[in-house]
Design a protein around this motif. Structure first.
Motif, PDB file in Angstrom:
ATOM      1  N   HIS A  37       0.962  -1.059  -0.001  1.00  0.00           N
ATOM      2  CA  HIS A  37      -0.122  -0.051  -0.019  1.00  0.00           C
ATOM      3  C   HIS A  37       1.016   1.136   0.105  1.00  0.00           C
ATOM      4  N   TYR A  38       0.321   2.053  -0.459  1.00  0.00           N
ATOM      5  CA  TYR A  38       0.968   3.760   0.060  1.00  0.00           C
ATOM      6  C   TYR A  38      -0.152   4.244   0.899  1.00  0.00           C
ATOM      7  N   GLU A 102       2.247  -0.671   4.683  1.00  0.00           N
ATOM      8  CA  GLU A 102       2.056   0.765   4.429  1.00  0.00           C
ATOM      9  C   GLU A 102       3.316   1.444   3.962  1.00  0.00           C
ATOM     10  N   HIS A 144      -2.476  -3.071  -3.533  1.00  0.00           N
ATOM     11  CA  HIS A 144      -3.966  -2.877  -2.887  1.00  0.00           C
ATOM     12  C   HIS A 144      -4.712  -2.664  -4.271  1.00  0.00           C
ATOM     13  N   ASP A 154      -3.391   2.398  -4.947  1.00  0.00           N
ATOM     14  CA  ASP A 154      -1.943   2.282  -4.283  1.00  0.00           C
ATOM     15  C   ASP A 154      -1.338   0.931  -4.559  1.00  0.00           C
TER      16      ASP A 154
HETATM   17 ZN   LIG Z   1      -3.999   0.546   0.653  1.00  0.00          ZN
END
Ligand SMILES: [Zn+2]
Length: 256
Positions: A37-38, A102, A144, A154
């Protein structure tokens, strides 16, 4: 049974920053997907307080700062809440069978930019260890956006998937070059559209097989492009997109 909150990081260079937002994995479920993810937030303070706030109901296993520092929020053995409504290969409870990382980046809404080298190296090393520890297959390292194409973008088209592939992370085939030829886009319908949707579904995407190139099909094409053909992310299934998808499918089916 809910496990104890973390008492020591499971990844040697990580620092603990426990989040209360997790639960046990259901019986017999283990992580076999790795989801990247970001954060999509303007700064780390906001992102981290959100991921550690009980009211948010979201979390991740690891958080990688832009300077490469890594935090661990949830034990790898527990179920973090990062995927939301999502699907891959027909599985819809992705949180139960995945590890989520993340990666700090403001994202498309707040000034999306390239991931700094030092951050990329940190994410790469972390992924390599997680993949080794959990025996995660190459094609199970996903964005994601791959598992939630209609909701998420993301970590986006600037994420260096090809560099990761060179380092043994993820499933990859060099994207076919852009060019002319037949293409399919929003509003198209018919057998060839159904065949294309079947290819995306076979690869793992939650793609309808209606024969109608609908908004969701368009979102799936965009997600695929962000990951595998990042030069042009437009939701149009051109020859380069289709040929790249075909290569990936062939590689999956080839005996290893
Ligand atoms: Zn995400």
């Amino acid at each position: 049974m809910t496990d104890q909150m973390l008492s020591a990081p499971e990844y040697a260079s990580a620092t603990l920053a426990p989040s209360p937002n997790f639960g046990p994995r259901p019986d017999g479920q283990q992580a076999h997907l790795l989801i990247l993810h970001y954060t999509g937030m303007p700064d780390d303070d906001q992102a981290l307080s959100w991921l550690r706030n009980p009211a948010s109901q979201v979390s991740c296993h690891y958080y990688v700062h832009q300077d490469g520092q890594i935090l661990q929020l949830v034990s790898e053995g527990d179920r973090a809440w990062h995927a939301g409504v999502s699907s891959w290969q027909g599985i819809t409870d992705i949180n139960s069978c995945s590890i989520g990382i993340e990666i700090a980046n403001p994202g498309h809404n707040y000034g999306y930019h390239a991931f700094p080298d030092i951050q990329v190296e940190a994410v790469k090393d972390l992924c390599q260890e997680i993949i080794r520890r959990h025996n995660i297959r190459a094609e199970h390292v996903l964005a994601h956006s791959d598992i939630a194409p209609d909701r998420k973008e993301d970590p986006g088209e600037l994420f260096p998937w090809s560099y990761f592939a060179e380092n043994g992370i993820g499933h990859y085939s060099a994207p076919k070059s852009l060019g002319d030829g037949r293409f399919f886009q929003l509003g198209d319908a018919g057998e060839p559209v159904a065949a294309l949707q079947a290819m995306f579904q076979l690869y793992g995407y939650g793609c309808p097989q209606s024969g109608h190139f609908c908004e969701l099909t368009c979102a799936v094409v965009r997600a695929f492009q962000r990951h595998f053909r990042p030069e042009l992310v437009d939701g149009i299934a051109d020859q380069s997109t289709i040929a790249t998808l075909h290569e990936l499918l062939m590689a999956l089916q080839a005996p290893s």
